[in-house]
Write a protein that holds these residues in place. Structure first.
Motif, PDB file in Angstrom:
ATOM      1  N   GLN A 128      59.104  33.932  60.987  1.00  0.00           N
ATOM      2  CA  GLN A 128      58.432  35.188  61.119  1.00  0.00           C
ATOM      3  C   GLN A 128      58.948  35.983  60.134  1.00  0.00           C
ATOM      4  OE1 GLN A 128      55.641  34.451  62.635  1.00  0.00           O
ATOM      5  NE2 GLN A 128      56.311  32.349  62.741  1.00  0.00           N
ATOM      6  N   PRO A 137      60.318  39.343  65.794  1.00  0.00           N
ATOM      7  CA  PRO A 137      59.387  39.453  64.457  1.00  0.00           C
ATOM      8  C   PRO A 137      58.360  40.981  64.564  1.00  0.00           C
ATOM      9  CG  PRO A 137      58.622  37.158  66.031  1.00  0.00           C
ATOM     10  CD  PRO A 137      60.398  38.055  66.548  1.00  0.00           C
ATOM     11  N   TYR A 138      57.798  40.638  63.402  1.00  0.00           N
ATOM     12  CA  TYR A 138      57.018  42.014  63.687  1.00  0.00           C
ATOM     13  C   TYR A 138      55.790  41.829  62.727  1.00  0.00           C
ATOM     14  CZ  TYR A 138      59.174  43.480  59.052  1.00  0.00           C
ATOM     15  OH  TYR A 138      59.936  43.545  58.274  1.00  0.00           O
ATOM     16  N   ASP A 139      55.186  42.222  63.694  1.00  0.00           N
ATOM     17  CA  ASP A 139      53.325  41.617  63.448  1.00  0.00           C
ATOM     18  C   ASP A 139      52.449  43.010  62.801  1.00  0.00           C
ATOM     19  OD1 ASP A 139      50.633  40.610  62.572  1.00  0.00           O
ATOM     20  OD2 ASP A 139      50.456  40.245  65.159  1.00  0.00           O
ATOM     21  N   VAL A 140      52.126  43.338  61.448  1.00  0.00           N
ATOM     22  CA  VAL A 140      51.680  44.765  60.893  1.00  0.00           C
ATOM     23  C   VAL A 140      50.077  44.604  60.960  1.00  0.00           C
ATOM     24  CG1 VAL A 140      53.766  45.130  59.915  1.00  0.00           C
ATOM     25  CG2 VAL A 140      51.975  44.008  58.364  1.00  0.00           C
ATOM     26  N   LYS A 141      49.834  43.471  61.540  1.00  0.00           N
ATOM     27  CA  LYS A 141      48.965  43.297  60.954  1.00  0.00           C
ATOM     28  C   LYS A 141      47.907  44.322  61.792  1.00  0.00           C
ATOM     29  CE  LYS A 141      48.675  38.670  59.849  1.00  0.00           C
ATOM     30  NZ  LYS A 141      48.353  37.480  59.602  1.00  0.00           N
ATOM     31  N   GLN A 142      48.310  45.127  62.505  1.00  0.00           N
ATOM     32  CA  GLN A 142      47.395  45.618  63.898  1.00  0.00           C
ATOM     33  C   GLN A 142      47.452  46.778  63.251  1.00  0.00           C
ATOM     34  OE1 GLN A 142      49.853  46.784  67.228  1.00  0.00           O
ATOM     35  NE2 GLN A 142      51.829  45.542  66.052  1.00  0.00           N
ATOM     36  N   THR A 187      56.998  39.966  54.604  1.00  0.00           N
ATOM     37  CA  THR A 187      56.049  40.632  55.007  1.00  0.00           C
ATOM     38  C   THR A 187      54.772  40.883  54.710  1.00  0.00           C
ATOM     39  OG1 THR A 187      57.307  41.522  56.895  1.00  0.00           O
ATOM     40  CG2 THR A 187      54.971  42.352  56.737  1.00  0.00           C
ATOM     41  N   SER A 192      52.867  37.687  54.637  1.00  0.00           N
ATOM     42  CA  SER A 192      52.299  37.185  55.181  1.00  0.00           C
ATOM     43  C   SER A 192      51.134  37.523  55.452  1.00  0.00           C
ATOM     44  CB  SER A 192      52.842  37.109  56.471  1.00  0.00           C
ATOM     45  OG  SER A 192      53.090  38.630  56.689  1.00  0.00           O
ATOM     46  N   LEU A 193      50.444  38.932  54.837  1.00  0.00           N
ATOM     47  CA  LEU A 193      49.278  39.565  54.567  1.00  0.00           C
ATOM     48  C   LEU A 193      48.137  38.536  53.912  1.00  0.00           C
ATOM     49  CD1 LEU A 193      50.443  42.922  54.445  1.00  0.00           C
ATOM     50  CD2 LEU A 193      50.362  41.785  56.352  1.00  0.00           C
ATOM     51  N   SER A 237      43.122  40.153  56.712  1.00  0.00           N
ATOM     52  CA  SER A 237      44.024  42.303  57.405  1.00  0.00           C
ATOM     53  C   SER A 237      43.270  43.871  56.634  1.00  0.00           C
ATOM     54  CB  SER A 237      45.285  41.927  56.244  1.00  0.00           C
ATOM     55  OG  SER A 237      46.234  40.785  56.635  1.00  0.00           O
ATOM     56  N   HIS A 258      44.256  46.291  55.874  1.00  0.00           N
ATOM     57  CA  HIS A 258      44.620  48.105  55.867  1.00  0.00           C
ATOM     58  C   HIS A 258      44.265  48.845  54.925  1.00  0.00           C
ATOM     59  CE1 HIS A 258      47.644  45.465  57.973  1.00  0.00           C
ATOM     60  NE2 HIS A 258      47.651  44.427  56.973  1.00  0.00           N
TER      61      HIS A 258
END
Length: 123
Positions: A7, A75-80, A99, A102-103, A107, A109
């Motif tokens: 991830q 793993p970190y999820d930046v979608k939030q 990262t 992966s968007l 997304s 943002h």
């Protein structure tokens, strides 16, 4: 490797038996394609191990055995998040590349900012 599902933000340990049976070195995962099962890392030739890998790659004409252990790290999820601000130095850009890759278009943002500082040395 079965069950290898990295991830964004994770890293692996790499071992190349032709260089050393015992030395394992960490590298951030810079990209992956689950469909083709291809993964990438980036390395900066700034130490004994990465320079040895570079020299080995220049002279190897056949397959080279590379051992991979991992992935490690949370793993970190930046979608939030609506706003993303990334800061990286040099080769530290690799987990951020992963990262950003992966968007997807879904997304939501409002703003993404990347500050990357890298020094080039010329010989």
């Amino acid at each position: 490797k079965t069950g290898f599902h990295p991830q964004p933000g994770q890293y692996v340990y790499i071992n190349i038996p032709e260089l050393s049976e015992l030395q394992w070195h960490p590298f951030s995962i810079s990209g992956f394609d689950r469909t083709s099962k291809q993964y990438s890392i980036h390395a900066s030739m700034c130490g004994d191990f990465t320079n040895a890998v570079n020299s080995l790659a220049d002279r190897v004409d056949e397959d080279l055995q590379i051992r991979i252990d991992g992935p490690y790290g949370i793993p970190y999820d930046v979608k939030q998040y609506q706003h993303l601000f990334f800061v990286a130095g040099g080769i530290g850009i690799t987990p951020i590349i992963c990262t950003l890759d992966s968007l997807d278009s879904s997304s939501q943002h409002e703003k993404i900012v990347l500050l990357w500082v890298a020094f080039l040395t010329f010989q």
